[in-house]
Design an enzyme around this catalytic site. Structure first.
Site, PDB file in Angstrom:
ATOM      1  N   ASP A   1      29.346 -33.109  65.019  1.00  0.00           N
ATOM      2  CA  ASP A   1      29.881 -32.468  63.829  1.00  0.00           C
ATOM      3  C   ASP A   1      30.866 -33.433  63.177  1.00  0.00           C
ATOM      4  O   ASP A   1      31.405 -34.336  63.827  1.00  0.00           O
ATOM      5  CB  ASP A   1      30.587 -31.157  64.192  1.00  0.00           C
ATOM      6  CG  ASP A   1      29.611 -30.046  64.550  1.00  0.00           C
ATOM      7  OD1 ASP A   1      28.502 -30.033  63.975  1.00  0.00           O
ATOM      8  OD2 ASP A   1      29.952 -29.201  65.395  1.00  0.00           O
TER       9      ASP A   1
ATOM     10  N   ARG B   1      14.644 -36.459  65.593  1.00  0.00           N
ATOM     11  CA  ARG B   1      13.918 -35.722  64.579  1.00  0.00           C
ATOM     12  C   ARG B   1      14.402 -36.220  63.230  1.00  0.00           C
ATOM     13  O   ARG B   1      15.572 -36.560  63.057  1.00  0.00           O
ATOM     14  CB  ARG B   1      14.177 -34.210  64.696  1.00  0.00           C
ATOM     15  CG  ARG B   1      13.570 -33.574  65.903  1.00  0.00           C
ATOM     16  CD  ARG B   1      12.055 -33.607  65.891  1.00  0.00           C
ATOM     17  NE  ARG B   1      11.486 -32.733  64.871  1.00  0.00           N
ATOM     18  CZ  ARG B   1      10.193 -32.709  64.545  1.00  0.00           C
ATOM     19  NH1 ARG B   1       9.344 -33.528  65.131  1.00  0.00           N
ATOM     20  NH2 ARG B   1       9.752 -31.881  63.627  1.00  0.00           N
TER      21      ARG B   1
ATOM     22  N   ARG C   1      24.368 -22.991  72.245  1.00  0.00           N
ATOM     23  CA  ARG C   1      25.520 -23.003  71.341  1.00  0.00           C
ATOM     24  C   ARG C   1      25.347 -22.034  70.170  1.00  0.00           C
ATOM     25  O   ARG C   1      26.214 -21.926  69.310  1.00  0.00           O
ATOM     26  CB  ARG C   1      25.768 -24.428  70.819  1.00  0.00           C
ATOM     27  CG  ARG C   1      24.664 -24.978  69.958  1.00  0.00           C
ATOM     28  CD  ARG C   1      24.738 -26.497  69.861  1.00  0.00           C
ATOM     29  NE  ARG C   1      25.889 -26.977  69.136  1.00  0.00           N
ATOM     30  CZ  ARG C   1      25.891 -27.293  67.839  1.00  0.00           C
ATOM     31  NH1 ARG C   1      24.787 -27.151  67.128  1.00  0.00           N
ATOM     32  NH2 ARG C   1      26.974 -27.745  67.264  1.00  0.00           N
TER      33      ARG C   1
ATOM     34  N   ARG D   1      14.328 -24.701  55.496  1.00  0.00           N
ATOM     35  CA  ARG D   1      15.341 -23.989  54.724  1.00  0.00           C
ATOM     36  C   ARG D   1      15.407 -24.520  53.305  1.00  0.00           C
ATOM     37  O   ARG D   1      14.879 -25.596  53.003  1.00  0.00           O
ATOM     38  CB  ARG D   1      16.714 -24.090  55.386  1.00  0.00           C
ATOM     39  CG  ARG D   1      17.267 -25.487  55.532  1.00  0.00           C
ATOM     40  CD  ARG D   1      18.621 -25.437  56.244  1.00  0.00           C
ATOM     41  NE  ARG D   1      19.222 -26.764  56.385  1.00  0.00           N
ATOM     42  CZ  ARG D   1      20.440 -26.995  56.858  1.00  0.00           C
ATOM     43  NH1 ARG D   1      21.197 -25.985  57.254  1.00  0.00           N
ATOM     44  NH2 ARG D   1      20.906 -28.222  56.963  1.00  0.00           N
TER      45      ARG D   1
ATOM     46  N   ARG E   1      27.221 -12.462  67.965  1.00  0.00           N
ATOM     47  CA  ARG E   1      28.454 -11.687  67.846  1.00  0.00           C
ATOM     48  C   ARG E   1      28.149 -10.199  67.760  1.00  0.00           C
ATOM     49  O   ARG E   1      27.244  -9.785  67.040  1.00  0.00           O
ATOM     50  CB  ARG E   1      29.236 -12.101  66.596  1.00  0.00           C
ATOM     51  CG  ARG E   1      29.604 -13.577  66.601  1.00  0.00           C
ATOM     52  CD  ARG E   1      30.742 -13.861  65.652  1.00  0.00           C
ATOM     53  NE  ARG E   1      30.929 -15.309  65.603  1.00  0.00           N
ATOM     54  CZ  ARG E   1      30.613 -16.072  64.570  1.00  0.00           C
ATOM     55  NH1 ARG E   1      30.122 -15.515  63.479  1.00  0.00           N
ATOM     56  NH2 ARG E   1      30.801 -17.372  64.624  1.00  0.00           N
TER      57      ARG E   1
ATOM     58  N   TYR F   1      24.645 -35.728  68.839  1.00  0.00           N
ATOM     59  CA  TYR F   1      24.795 -34.863  67.672  1.00  0.00           C
ATOM     60  C   TYR F   1      26.285 -34.595  67.481  1.00  0.00           C
ATOM     61  O   TYR F   1      26.922 -33.956  68.323  1.00  0.00           O
ATOM     62  CB  TYR F   1      24.040 -33.543  67.832  1.00  0.00           C
ATOM     63  CG  TYR F   1      24.218 -32.663  66.616  1.00  0.00           C
ATOM     64  CD1 TYR F   1      23.453 -32.880  65.481  1.00  0.00           C
ATOM     65  CD2 TYR F   1      25.187 -31.670  66.589  1.00  0.00           C
ATOM     66  CE1 TYR F   1      23.629 -32.108  64.340  1.00  0.00           C
ATOM     67  CE2 TYR F   1      25.373 -30.899  65.456  1.00  0.00           C
ATOM     68  CZ  TYR F   1      24.595 -31.116  64.335  1.00  0.00           C
ATOM     69  OH  TYR F   1      24.787 -30.371  63.209  1.00  0.00           O
TER      70      TYR F   1
ATOM     71  N   GLU G   1      13.941 -28.405  52.821  1.00  0.00           N
ATOM     72  CA  GLU G   1      14.016 -29.313  53.967  1.00  0.00           C
ATOM     73  C   GLU G   1      12.765 -29.164  54.834  1.00  0.00           C
ATOM     74  O   GLU G   1      12.406 -28.053  55.225  1.00  0.00           O
ATOM     75  CB  GLU G   1      15.258 -29.023  54.822  1.00  0.00           C
ATOM     76  CG  GLU G   1      16.554 -29.383  54.147  1.00  0.00           C
ATOM     77  CD  GLU G   1      17.744 -29.324  55.093  1.00  0.00           C
ATOM     78  OE1 GLU G   1      17.532 -29.280  56.330  1.00  0.00           O
ATOM     79  OE2 GLU G   1      18.884 -29.299  54.603  1.00  0.00           O
TER      80      GLU G   1
END
Length: 367
Positions: A350, A249, A172, A280, A176, A348, A300
């Protein structure tokens, strides 16, 4: 007659949307949460006038006009566009992978040159049918980008080498051959002005909410209060882990107030080398274009999950998917209970998909 029509376990997005819809149909709802706040993992807390995303960055994005209009009833959204950058030993690269990334990495300036370089590296690696994440990544973007921007970051995130992870995890990933650095490229995107907590508060207006209540510790007494239960906690915990624990996780956050108005110049910077221990850094004020004199950052750290920790990301490999299917069969025998959301469905999700799922559940329940 019981005091409530619905006991809703979890005051996150799924629970709040369902409660709002049920109340609008005249249903008596009680929402409970074991945490001391509403909004689940999208909870935002004000620090130094900045809305801090306590449980990691949450950028709302969707291609569904229905969902966008729905959340617009509870909050006004800004025009924030997610354009994270990668820091590899001090070198900065654009994410998602696009022509800016390819130019910085190889000096190419046209899509044809970038595609040719990726193909050359793919051929050199001899990959035809990717069998794991490492091979899938190289086949998508070549060896150089894999080594610098994927290998270390992904190993930190999942706690295991890339050649031991399934290929589907990275399929996913946006790639580009344009100079577009909009990560999601969704039709609708933004952050609610004033934070997610205020948005969820509006969803829950008129609904009774009790915080600091652990449903699984008081299950018998709580079940007696309502005709139906909407459960958004972990499905394996509901059944006492009787078939074994599903894997997740987890994430640990180090949040710090800094006496500067701008620490890193971007809301999200990924540290993709293996040596940096965190994955990050989030600088929260940039989500809402803040001009406060101070700033708040969160580092994180990805961590292995164990029972009792906060589960974040389900490990949807074959083994865990098979175990979830067995728990799903048990859930089907619970005639009074509906399982929903990220933990209840071991998926998972969104944010827009959570809302879609909650609306679909409400339509079915309240028909």
């Amino acid at each position: 007659m019981k005091p409530y029509d619905y006991l809703i376990v979890g005051a996150g997005l799924f629970g709040a949307v369902f409660a709002h819809e049920a109340r609008s149909k005249g249903k008596r709802c009680l929402v409970i949460d074991r945490r001391d706040h509403i909004a689940g993992n999208v909870y935002t807390q004000q620090v130094e006038g900045i809305n801090v995303h306590r449980y990691g960055a949450h950028i709302f994005h969707t291609n569904s006009k229905e969902v966008w209009n729905y959340v617009g009833r509870f909050a006004e959204f800004n025009r924030y566009t997610n354009s994270p950058v990668a820091n590899y030993h001090g070198q900065i690269y654009n994410l998602p992978f696009n022509m800016n990334t390819f130019n910085k990495m190889w000096g190419v300036v046209t899509p044809a040159e970038a595609k040719a370089e990726i193909q050359r590296q793919r051929d050199a690696a001899g990959i035809t049918q990717p069998k794991n994440l490492e091979e899938q990544a190289i086949s998508l973007v070549g060896t150089d980008i894999y080594e610098k921007l994927i290998k270390g970051y992904t190993a930190k995130q999942w706690g295991r080498p890339c050649d031991q992870l399934p290929a589907f995890i990275i399929r996913r990933l946006p790639v580009r051959f344009t100079y577009d650095d909009n990560y999601f490229n969704a039709l609708y995107q933004g952050i609610p002005n004033g934070g997610y907590t205020a948005m969820v508060e509006r969803m829950l207006e008129g609904v009774e909410v009790r915080l600091g209540v652990d449903y699984l510790k008081e299950k018998m007494q709580l079940d007696a209060l309502a005709d139906r239960v909407i459960y958004t906690g972990a499905i394996d915990a509901y059944f006492g882990y009787q078939l074994g624990a599903l894997e997740y996780r987890s994430v640990r956050f180090e949040t710090e107030v800094l006496d500067t108005d701008n620490y890193q110049g971007n809301a999200v910077v990924n540290y993709t080398d293996a040596e940096t221990p965190y994955t990050r850094i989030i600088e929260h004020k940039h989500f809402e274009f803040g001009t406060q004199p101070k700033t708040v950052i969160s580092r994180e750290y990805s961590a292995e999950w164990k029972v009792g920790d906060e589960p974040y990301y389900p490990v949807n490999d074959d083994k865990n998917s098979a175990l979830y299917a067995r728990y799903q069969a048990l859930a089907g025998e619970e005639k009074k209970v509906r399982f929903g959301g990220r933990l209840g469905e071991y998926r998972y999700y969104d944010m827009d998909k959570v809302i879609e799922s909650a609306l679909a559940a409400a339509r079915e329940e309240l028909a």
